[in-house]
Design a protein around this motif. Structure first.
Motif, PDB file in Angstrom:
ATOM      1  N   VAL A  84       0.855  -1.087  -0.083  1.00 60.47           N
ATOM      2  CA  VAL A  84      -0.023   0.072  -0.111  1.00 60.47           C
ATOM      3  C   VAL A  84       0.951   1.319   0.183  1.00 60.47           C
ATOM      4  N   ALA A  85       0.872   2.057  -1.027  1.00 61.26           N
ATOM      5  CA  ALA A  85       1.870   3.287  -1.186  1.00 61.26           C
ATOM      6  C   ALA A  85       1.647   3.943  -0.128  1.00 61.26           C
ATOM      7  N   ALA A  86       0.371   4.462   0.253  1.00 60.74           N
ATOM      8  CA  ALA A  86       0.110   5.323   1.273  1.00 60.74           C
ATOM      9  C   ALA A  86       0.756   5.092   2.493  1.00 60.74           C
ATOM     10  N   VAL A  87       1.211   3.872   2.802  1.00 63.29           N
ATOM     11  CA  VAL A  87       1.873   3.582   4.476  1.00 63.29           C
ATOM     12  C   VAL A  87       3.259   4.083   4.194  1.00 63.29           C
ATOM     13  N   VAL A  88       3.886   4.229   3.106  1.00 65.90           N
ATOM     14  CA  VAL A  88       5.281   4.514   3.202  1.00 65.90           C
ATOM     15  C   VAL A  88       5.562   5.747   3.912  1.00 65.90           C
ATOM     16  N   ARG A  89       6.573   5.371   4.960  1.00 64.53           N
ATOM     17  CA  ARG A  89       7.032   6.574   5.820  1.00 64.53           C
ATOM     18  C   ARG A  89       8.633   6.972   5.640  1.00 64.53           C
ATOM     19  N   ARG A  90       9.448   5.828   5.363  1.00 63.29           N
ATOM     20  CA  ARG A  90      10.731   5.940   5.211  1.00 63.29           C
ATOM     21  C   ARG A  90      11.257   5.041   4.329  1.00 63.29           C
ATOM     22  N   GLY A  91      12.522   5.460   4.126  1.00 65.17           N
ATOM     23  CA  GLY A  91      13.283   4.255   3.210  1.00 65.17           C
ATOM     24  C   GLY A  91      14.413   3.980   3.940  1.00 65.17           C
ATOM     25  N   LEU A  92      14.995   2.773   3.585  1.00 63.72           N
ATOM     26  CA  LEU A  92      15.938   1.969   4.102  1.00 63.72           C
ATOM     27  C   LEU A  92      17.184   1.380   3.199  1.00 63.72           C
ATOM     28  N   VAL A  93      18.423   1.823   3.255  1.00 65.72           N
ATOM     29  CA  VAL A  93      19.343   0.985   2.331  1.00 65.72           C
ATOM     30  C   VAL A  93      20.145   0.249   3.345  1.00 65.72           C
ATOM     31  N   ILE A  94      20.519  -1.047   2.657  1.00 65.41           N
ATOM     32  CA  ILE A  94      20.908  -2.112   3.838  1.00 65.41           C
ATOM     33  C   ILE A  94      22.106  -2.805   3.368  1.00 65.41           C
ATOM     34  N   GLY A  95      23.269  -2.657   4.058  1.00 65.25           N
ATOM     35  CA  GLY A  95      24.467  -3.071   3.460  1.00 65.25           C
ATOM     36  C   GLY A  95      24.569  -4.637   4.012  1.00 65.25           C
ATOM     37  N   HIS A  96      25.322  -5.236   3.588  1.00 68.57           N
ATOM     38  CA  HIS A  96      25.484  -6.562   3.966  1.00 68.57           C
ATOM     39  C   HIS A  96      27.215  -7.045   4.476  1.00 68.57           C
ATOM     40  N   GLY A  97      27.227  -8.193   5.065  1.00 68.33           N
ATOM     41  CA  GLY A  97      28.528  -8.428   5.269  1.00 68.33           C
ATOM     42  C   GLY A  97      29.342  -9.177   4.460  1.00 68.33           C
ATOM     43  N   TYR A  98      30.751  -9.718   4.689  1.00 67.71           N
ATOM     44  CA  TYR A  98      31.428 -10.191   3.881  1.00 67.71           C
ATOM     45  C   TYR A  98      31.213 -11.651   3.145  1.00 67.71           C
ATOM     46  N   ASP A 177      17.333   6.189   5.427  1.00 68.04           N
ATOM     47  CA  ASP A 177      18.156   5.679   6.411  1.00 68.04           C
ATOM     48  C   ASP A 177      19.097   4.930   5.964  1.00 68.04           C
ATOM     49  N   PHE A 178      20.168   4.405   6.576  1.00 65.79           N
ATOM     50  CA  PHE A 178      20.957   3.135   6.099  1.00 65.79           C
ATOM     51  C   PHE A 178      21.283   2.274   7.342  1.00 65.79           C
ATOM     52  N   SER A 179      21.422   0.949   6.991  1.00 66.19           N
ATOM     53  CA  SER A 179      21.705   0.069   8.083  1.00 66.19           C
ATOM     54  C   SER A 179      22.888  -1.053   7.400  1.00 66.19           C
ATOM     55  N   GLY A 180      23.854  -1.338   8.142  1.00 65.34           N
ATOM     56  CA  GLY A 180      24.879  -2.278   7.588  1.00 65.34           C
ATOM     57  C   GLY A 180      25.763  -2.497   8.839  1.00 65.34           C
ATOM     58  N   GLY A 181      25.986  -3.999   8.546  1.00 65.24           N
ATOM     59  CA  GLY A 181      26.873  -4.561   9.615  1.00 65.24           C
ATOM     60  C   GLY A 181      28.361  -5.124   9.052  1.00 65.24           C
ATOM     61  N   SER A 182      29.267  -5.412   9.842  1.00 68.11           N
ATOM     62  CA  SER A 182      30.414  -5.911   9.440  1.00 68.11           C
ATOM     63  C   SER A 182      31.143  -5.043   8.497  1.00 68.11           C
ATOM     64  N   PHE A 183      31.266  -5.854   7.149  1.00 70.31           N
ATOM     65  CA  PHE A 183      31.767  -5.153   5.826  1.00 70.31           C
ATOM     66  C   PHE A 183      30.833  -3.962   5.652  1.00 70.31           C
ATOM     67  N   GLY A 184      29.456  -4.237   5.522  1.00 71.86           N
ATOM     68  CA  GLY A 184      28.419  -3.261   5.315  1.00 71.86           C
ATOM     69  C   GLY A 184      28.528  -1.858   6.258  1.00 71.86           C
ATOM     70  N   GLY A 185      28.912  -2.415   7.419  1.00 68.53           N
ATOM     71  CA  GLY A 185      28.913  -1.139   8.483  1.00 68.53           C
ATOM     72  C   GLY A 185      30.139  -0.223   8.208  1.00 68.53           C
ATOM     73  N   GLY A 186      31.102  -0.858   7.879  1.00 64.20           N
ATOM     74  CA  GLY A 186      32.397  -0.139   7.691  1.00 64.20           C
ATOM     75  C   GLY A 186      32.134   0.688   6.337  1.00 64.20           C
ATOM     76  N   ILE A 187      31.872   0.168   5.372  1.00 66.83           N
ATOM     77  CA  ILE A 187      31.421   0.685   4.003  1.00 66.83           C
ATOM     78  C   ILE A 187      30.616   1.841   4.159  1.00 66.83           C
TER      79      ILE A 187
END
Length: 321
Positions: A84-98, A177-187
């Motif tokens: 449902v497009a109307a519920v969109v409140r934010r975006g998130l780019v999610i990185g990954h580990g190695y 927003d951004f979220s990333g762990g390990s490799f993704g956190g450093g990058i």
């Protein structure tokens, strides 16, 4: 290392880790290099296409896509857009580990959030790349020069993934927003200072923090390949100065949550905490009992980090005013 006390399992006291180490040395033209990289790869449109629809979740459509990587090759990402497009409140780019990425992780995406899970150059499934997929090889790819190093393109693709997400879900503009762990956190720490589209970030056991410290210790992660490479190629130490997550973190002004471990065989805890200490904007710390380990206690650490990030992203904007 010794048979009875492997150096990889060194546990640091929280008191020591909460005491900031000296600032890492940095190249005089650090800012110039990264601003130029952003101008080259982080501005303008990004070509992308849908590859196939995946099984939808209760709240999201899920799509595998390909987009034009900064490495001049296609890379894979996974889009999750609310039904449902109307519920969109934010975006998130999610990185990954190695370990790379072969699928999205729906548990990281709240119902009101549109998200993209990009695969860093060389780590995308079912694609060819000039960068090798194995962590010990990827971390050394192009390391002879700052312009060719794999981490430069991994950071640049965070910006490009953000552009794709904003194209697919324009409503997230202003709440990205951004979220990333390990490799993704450093990058992520390297990418965040230069792109003012990001509002907040969460970095879990971030790697590549304070190379002068982290590379003094043997580890089970990709840092060991770099440490050994430096023995025969000390000149690459200068290149690493441009890719130090703790140096980049000094330029991050947005609110950031960091989950850092007191025990971690793969990513030196001192480097993780160095990233936290370097941040100059509003910040919050979750202390994990460990990182990059398996077992019940490790699962507790994962849950602590996830909950800390979830709570952080849910805070109202005026909390940071």
């Amino acid at each position: 290392m010794t048979p009875n006390r492997p150096e990889e399992l060194t546990e640091y006291s929280l008191t020591a880790l909460l005491t900031p180490a000296g600032r890492p040395e940095e190249p005089a033209d650090f800012d110039e290099f990264w601003r130029g990289t952003f101008e080259e790869f982080g501005t303008g449109p990004v070509a992308w296409e849908r590859v196939r629809d995946l099984d939808a979740t209760e709240a999201h459509h899920v799509t595998e896509i390909r987009f034009a990587s900064s490495a001049a090759e296609p890379t894979v990402a996974f889009l999750m857009v609310p039904r449902v497009a109307a519920v969109v409140r934010r975006g998130l780019v999610i990185g990954h580990g190695y370990g790379g990425r072969a699928a999205p992780d729906p548990d990281q995406v709240p119902a009101d959030t549109a998200a993209i899970f990009p695969a860093a150059p060389g780590t995308a499934p079912n694609t060819s790349s000039r960068f090798p997929a194995l962590p010990d090889e990827h971390v050394l790819a192009g390391i002879a020069h700052r312009d060719t190093y794999s981490h430069r393109f991994a950071a640049a693709d965070v910006w490009r993934a953000a552009t794709v997400l904003l194209d697919a879900a324009p409503a997230v503009a202003g709440a990205l927003d951004f979220s990333g762990g390990s490799f993704g956190g450093g990058i992520g720490a390297m990418a965040l200072p230069w792109d003012d589209r990001f509002r907040r970030a969460s970095l879990d056991v971030p790697s590549f923090g304070h190379h002068a410290i982290r590379l003094t210790r043997q580890c089970t992660g990709s840092g060991e390949a770099v440490r050994r490479h430096l023995v025969n190629h000390p000149e690459v130490g200068h290149v690493l100065g441009y890719f130090d997550a703790a140096v980049a973190a000094q330029r991050v002004r947005i609110p950031v949550h960091v989950a850092a471990a007191v025990l971690d065989p793969a990513v030196d805890p001192r480097g993780q905490f160095a990233v936290f200490h370097a941040l100059t904007g509003p910040k919050r710390l979750t202390v994990r009992p460990n990182g990059h380990l398996d077992g019940p206690i490790a699962a507790v650490g994962e849950r602590m980090s996830r909950q800390g990030a979830t709570d952080f992203f849910a805070l109202p904007d005026d909390h940071f005013a």
